[in-house]
Scaffold this motif. Structure first.
Motif, PDB file in Angstrom:
ATOM      1  N   LEU A  64      -1.685  12.464   5.111  1.00  0.00           N
ATOM      2  CA  LEU A  64      -0.680  12.275   6.140  1.00  0.00           C
ATOM      3  C   LEU A  64       0.700  11.938   5.591  1.00  0.00           C
ATOM      4  CD1 LEU A  64      -2.676  10.340   8.870  1.00  0.00           C
ATOM      5  CD2 LEU A  64      -2.048  12.745   8.827  1.00  0.00           C
ATOM      6  N   LYS A  65       0.831  10.808   4.962  1.00  0.00           N
ATOM      7  CA  LYS A  65       2.126  10.351   4.493  1.00  0.00           C
ATOM      8  C   LYS A  65       1.992   9.784   3.089  1.00  0.00           C
ATOM      9  CE  LYS A  65       3.662   9.403   9.102  1.00  0.00           C
ATOM     10  NZ  LYS A  65       4.875   9.143   9.761  1.00  0.00           N
ATOM     11  N   ASP A  66       3.042   9.958   2.320  1.00  0.00           N
ATOM     12  CA  ASP A  66       3.054   9.463   0.951  1.00  0.00           C
ATOM     13  C   ASP A  66       3.431   7.981   0.967  1.00  0.00           C
ATOM     14  OD1 ASP A  66       3.328   8.992  -1.749  1.00  0.00           O
ATOM     15  OD2 ASP A  66       5.164  10.167  -1.956  1.00  0.00           O
ATOM     16  N   PRO A  67       2.534   7.086   0.496  1.00  0.00           N
ATOM     17  CA  PRO A  67       2.853   5.665   0.517  1.00  0.00           C
ATOM     18  C   PRO A  67       3.810   5.238  -0.592  1.00  0.00           C
ATOM     19  CG  PRO A  67       0.712   5.986  -0.466  1.00  0.00           C
ATOM     20  CD  PRO A  67       1.194   7.344   0.010  1.00  0.00           C
ATOM     21  N   GLY A  68       4.179   6.172  -1.456  1.00  0.00           N
ATOM     22  CA  GLY A  68       5.130   5.857  -2.518  1.00  0.00           C
ATOM     23  C   GLY A  68       4.600   4.788  -3.465  1.00  0.00           C
ATOM     24  N   LYS A  69       5.448   3.801  -3.745  1.00  0.00           N
ATOM     25  CA  LYS A  69       5.084   2.759  -4.705  1.00  0.00           C
ATOM     26  C   LYS A  69       4.031   1.796  -4.163  1.00  0.00           C
ATOM     27  CE  LYS A  69       9.284   3.111  -7.305  1.00  0.00           C
ATOM     28  NZ  LYS A  69      10.384   2.462  -7.971  1.00  0.00           N
ATOM     29  N   LEU A  70       3.704   1.929  -2.890  1.00  0.00           N
ATOM     30  CA  LEU A  70       2.626   1.114  -2.324  1.00  0.00           C
ATOM     31  C   LEU A  70       1.245   1.675  -2.648  1.00  0.00           C
ATOM     32  CD1 LEU A  70       3.723   0.068   1.291  1.00  0.00           C
ATOM     33  CD2 LEU A  70       3.660  -1.312  -0.773  1.00  0.00           C
ATOM     34  N   ARG A  71       1.197   2.871  -3.245  1.00  0.00           N
ATOM     35  CA  ARG A  71      -0.081   3.545  -3.492  1.00  0.00           C
ATOM     36  C   ARG A  71      -1.119   2.646  -4.180  1.00  0.00           C
ATOM     37  NH1 ARG A  71      -1.403   8.511  -2.951  1.00  0.00           N
ATOM     38  NH2 ARG A  71       0.737   9.234  -3.005  1.00  0.00           N
ATOM     39  N   PRO A  72      -0.803   1.966  -5.302  1.00  0.00           N
ATOM     40  CA  PRO A  72      -1.858   1.157  -5.936  1.00  0.00           C
ATOM     41  C   PRO A  72      -2.337   0.011  -5.038  1.00  0.00           C
ATOM     42  CG  PRO A  72       0.230   0.919  -7.115  1.00  0.00           C
ATOM     43  CD  PRO A  72       0.420   1.985  -6.078  1.00  0.00           C
ATOM     44  N   LYS A  75      14.923   2.816   1.507  1.00  0.00           N
ATOM     45  CA  LYS A  75      15.239   2.340   0.158  1.00  0.00           C
ATOM     46  C   LYS A  75      15.041   0.827   0.013  1.00  0.00           C
ATOM     47  CE  LYS A  75      18.219   6.201  -0.959  1.00  0.00           C
ATOM     48  NZ  LYS A  75      17.191   7.134  -0.702  1.00  0.00           N
ATOM     49  N   ILE A  76      13.986   0.328   0.642  1.00  0.00           N
ATOM     50  CA  ILE A  76      13.613  -1.077   0.514  1.00  0.00           C
ATOM     51  C   ILE A  76      12.578  -1.190  -0.598  1.00  0.00           C
ATOM     52  CG2 ILE A  76      12.511  -3.050   1.649  1.00  0.00           C
ATOM     53  CD1 ILE A  76      13.643  -1.979   4.304  1.00  0.00           C
ATOM     54  N   ALA A  77      12.851  -2.049  -1.581  1.00  0.00           N
ATOM     55  CA  ALA A  77      11.934  -2.232  -2.710  1.00  0.00           C
ATOM     56  C   ALA A  77      10.737  -3.082  -2.296  1.00  0.00           C
ATOM     57  CB  ALA A  77      12.671  -2.917  -3.863  1.00  0.00           C
ATOM     58  N   ILE A  78       9.642  -2.886  -2.998  1.00  0.00           N
ATOM     59  CA  ILE A  78       8.435  -3.657  -2.716  1.00  0.00           C
ATOM     60  C   ILE A  78       8.713  -5.152  -2.825  1.00  0.00           C
ATOM     61  CG2 ILE A  78       6.120  -4.212  -3.602  1.00  0.00           C
ATOM     62  CD1 ILE A  78       5.798  -1.253  -4.270  1.00  0.00           C
ATOM     63  N   THR A  79       9.541  -5.533  -3.785  1.00  0.00           N
ATOM     64  CA  THR A  79       9.850  -6.959  -3.981  1.00  0.00           C
ATOM     65  C   THR A  79      10.654  -7.550  -2.828  1.00  0.00           C
ATOM     66  OG1 THR A  79      11.805  -6.337  -5.268  1.00  0.00           O
ATOM     67  CG2 THR A  79       9.757  -6.792  -6.494  1.00  0.00           C
ATOM     68  N   GLU A  80      11.214  -6.703  -1.979  1.00  0.00           N
ATOM     69  CA  GLU A  80      12.007  -7.179  -0.846  1.00  0.00           C
ATOM     70  C   GLU A  80      11.191  -7.304   0.439  1.00  0.00           C
ATOM     71  OE1 GLU A  80      14.964  -4.107  -0.808  1.00  0.00           O
ATOM     72  OE2 GLU A  80      16.285  -5.230  -2.143  1.00  0.00           O
ATOM     73  N   ILE A  81       9.908  -6.936   0.401  1.00  0.00           N
ATOM     74  CA  ILE A  81       9.083  -6.979   1.613  1.00  0.00           C
ATOM     75  C   ILE A  81       8.834  -8.426   2.010  1.00  0.00           C
ATOM     76  CG2 ILE A  81       6.845  -6.425   2.642  1.00  0.00           C
ATOM     77  CD1 ILE A  81       6.682  -4.063   0.657  1.00  0.00           C
ATOM     78  N   ASP A  82       9.191  -8.731   3.237  1.00  0.00           N
ATOM     79  CA  ASP A  82       8.912 -10.037   3.816  1.00  0.00           C
ATOM     80  C   ASP A  82       8.703  -9.847   5.316  1.00  0.00           C
ATOM     81  OD1 ASP A  82      11.473  -9.656   4.883  1.00  0.00           O
ATOM     82  OD2 ASP A  82      12.404 -11.229   3.683  1.00  0.00           O
ATOM     83  N   ASP A  83       8.537 -10.922   6.041  1.00  0.00           N
ATOM     84  CA  ASP A  83       8.276 -10.809   7.473  1.00  0.00           C
ATOM     85  C   ASP A  83       9.431 -10.136   8.211  1.00  0.00           C
ATOM     86  OD1 ASP A  83       5.772 -11.906   7.170  1.00  0.00           O
ATOM     87  OD2 ASP A  83       6.361 -13.906   7.818  1.00  0.00           O
ATOM     88  N   ASP A  84      10.678 -10.321   7.742  1.00  0.00           N
ATOM     89  CA  ASP A  84      11.826  -9.672   8.391  1.00  0.00           C
ATOM     90  C   ASP A  84      11.758  -8.154   8.243  1.00  0.00           C
ATOM     91  OD1 ASP A  84      12.945 -12.060   9.297  1.00  0.00           O
ATOM     92  OD2 ASP A  84      14.141 -12.327   7.469  1.00  0.00           O
ATOM     93  N   VAL A  85      11.331  -7.674   7.085  1.00  0.00           N
ATOM     94  CA  VAL A  85      11.192  -6.236   6.862  1.00  0.00           C
ATOM     95  C   VAL A  85      10.117  -5.679   7.798  1.00  0.00           C
ATOM     96  CG1 VAL A  85      10.468  -4.472   5.189  1.00  0.00           C
ATOM     97  CG2 VAL A  85      12.050  -6.283   4.494  1.00  0.00           C
ATOM     98  N   VAL A  86       9.014  -6.384   7.924  1.00  0.00           N
ATOM     99  CA  VAL A  86       7.945  -5.926   8.809  1.00  0.00           C
ATOM    100  C   VAL A  86       8.417  -5.939  10.260  1.00  0.00           C
ATOM    101  CG1 VAL A  86       5.604  -6.390   9.643  1.00  0.00           C
ATOM    102  CG2 VAL A  86       6.127  -6.614   7.210  1.00  0.00           C
ATOM    103  N   ARG A  87       9.189  -6.960  10.645  1.00  0.00           N
ATOM    104  CA  ARG A  87       9.735  -6.994  12.010  1.00  0.00           C
ATOM    105  C   ARG A  87      10.662  -5.802  12.250  1.00  0.00           C
ATOM    106  NH1 ARG A  87       8.924 -12.509  11.621  1.00  0.00           N
ATOM    107  NH2 ARG A  87      10.786 -12.976  10.437  1.00  0.00           N
TER     108      ARG A  87
END
Length: 97
Positions: free
Chosen positions: A14-22, A59-71
């Protein structure tokens, strides 16, 4: 009827998860090892793939993921936001298993 531990092949294309793949692979493997059905795992996998693709497009990096990004992702019109869990909820779910 025994539960199938096979992930639906349609979901993996379906969709490429990118750097979230592992992380996605570890997460789906964990869910399968906990005994969740392939339908349940595929549903979570589809949401995670959507999230990974959205991270790439914004263009949000994995290290920037927090509750605000999910919101921010939850605020997208048309998204089934109830299926998108905050990072803290996902961590808790993984540890509880």
């Amino acid at each position: 009827m025994p539960k199938s531990t096979e992930v639906l092949p349609e979901c993996t294309q379906l969709k490429d998860p990118g750097k979230l793949r592992p992380f996605l692979e570890a997460f789906t493997s964990r869910l399968l090892n906990l005994g969740h059905t392939r339908l349940t795992v595929s549903s979570y996998e589809a949401s995670a793939r959507h999230f990974g693709q959205w991270l790439q497009s914004t263009k949000i990096a994995i290290t920037e993921i927090d509750d605000d990004v999910v919101r921010a992702l939850r605020s997208i019109e048309g998204l089934d936001w109830k299926r998108v869990h905050a990072p803290s909820e996902t961590r808790t779910a993984i540890k509880a298993g």
